[in-house]
Scaffold this active site. Sequence first.
Site, PDB file in Angstrom:
ATOM      1  N   TYR A   1      -2.387  -1.260  10.230  1.00 55.23           N
ATOM      2  CA  TYR A   1      -2.388  -1.726   8.876  1.00 55.23           C
ATOM      3  C   TYR A   1      -1.230  -1.066   8.035  1.00 55.23           C
ATOM      4  O   TYR A   1      -0.729  -1.959   7.360  1.00 55.23           O
ATOM      5  CB  TYR A   1      -3.595  -0.824   8.328  1.00 55.23           C
ATOM      6  CG  TYR A   1      -3.823  -0.930   6.811  1.00 55.23           C
ATOM      7  CD1 TYR A   1      -4.321  -2.199   6.187  1.00 55.23           C
ATOM      8  CD2 TYR A   1      -3.405  -0.067   5.929  1.00 55.23           C
ATOM      9  CE1 TYR A   1      -4.553  -2.406   4.828  1.00 55.23           C
ATOM     10  CE2 TYR A   1      -3.550  -0.027   4.606  1.00 55.23           C
ATOM     11  CZ  TYR A   1      -4.305  -1.271   4.173  1.00 55.23           C
ATOM     12  OH  TYR A   1      -4.117  -1.367   2.739  1.00 55.23           O
TER      13      TYR A   1
ATOM     14  N   SER B   1       1.000  -1.106  -0.056  1.00 51.24           N
ATOM     15  CA  SER B   1      -0.009  -0.081   0.002  1.00 51.24           C
ATOM     16  C   SER B   1       0.949   1.169  -0.144  1.00 51.24           C
ATOM     17  O   SER B   1       2.083   1.149   0.444  1.00 51.24           O
ATOM     18  CB  SER B   1      -0.921  -0.032   1.087  1.00 51.24           C
ATOM     19  OG  SER B   1      -1.518   1.311   1.439  1.00 51.24           O
TER      20      SER B   1
END
Length: 296
Positions: free
Chosen positions: A200, A187
Site C-alpha cells: 500500500y 497518504s
Amino acid sequence: MTSKAKSKPKRAKAAVIAQTGEQPRMPGHESRMTDKPEWEPRYPGSGRLAGKVAIVTGGDSGIGRAVAVLFAREGAKVAISYLEEDDDARATAKAVEAEGGEALLHRGDLGDPGLCAKLVDKTVEKWGRLDVLVNNAGEQHPDKDIRDITAQQLQRTFQTNIFSMFYLVQAARPHLKKGAAIVNCTSVTMYQGSRELLDYSATKGAITAFTRSLSENLIADGIRVNAVAPGPIWTPLNPFGGSSKEKMKTFGENTPIGRPGQPNEVAPAFLFLACEDSSYMSGQVLHPNGGTIVNG
C-alpha cells in the site's frame, strides 16, 4: 515460512486482477459501522464549484463521501464511483441531492480500464463536461511479513491504487479543458513508511510521483494536478480489515493531535485544490494528518 508463502506464488496473467477474496471484504460498509464517520460539511457553501462537473472515485463512503457532498454544497454535479457497497453509494447520492446537487452512481472495479472509460463517458453524456477528477479509491491489506504478500495481492493493490488513476486520466484527458483540476489521494505512509502496509505505502509513493509528473505534463494546457496525503482517518477501510486488530486498538493515537481524523476534516483540502482558490498551485501535496511533520 508463513502459510501464504508455502505454495509457489501465482503469476497473474489476466489484464485485470480480481479481488483477493480476503475476509472481511474491503473497503467495507459505512452503514455497518457503530461509530459513524463524520462526513457532513462544516460550513455553508460559497459557490466555489458552481457549474462544475466532478468525478469522485471511492465516493460511497469515508473521505470520498465527504468530498462528494462538500463539492455538491459548493455547486458541483458529482459522479460517484464505487466498488460494490450499494447501500453506502445510495446514501451518498441522497446526501448530494439534499445539498441541491445532482448525483450519478457508477458501480464497478476501476482496475478495469474499460470500466474507467464508461465512467467518464456516462458523466460527459449526462452533463456535457468534466472539470474535476478526484482519484480517491484505494485498498490496503496489512501484512507483518513481506513473504505473506502474494503476487495476486501485490498486483491487485497496485491495480486499484495507481493503475486506475492512469486509466481514469487517460479516459478523462480529452474532456479536461483549461481550468480543470485533478486531485489524487496519496497518504502519510508515503512519507513515513508503514511496517504493515508495504504494498500500500509503495503505491502511495507511486501516486505522489505520478502527481508531480502529471502536473508537469498538463500544466501548459492549464490543467492543474495536486494531491492530498491524509493521515489516519476514521473510514470503513481500516476497521473492515485494512489495519490489523492490534493497530486498531490505538488507531490514530500516535498523531500529535492524539486521535484519528474525520472525513470532513480532509474534504476541504480536496475542495481547495479543485477550485480556483488554489489557482497558483500544481504538483503539490497537502497534509491533513493530525500534525505529523513530513518532508513533502
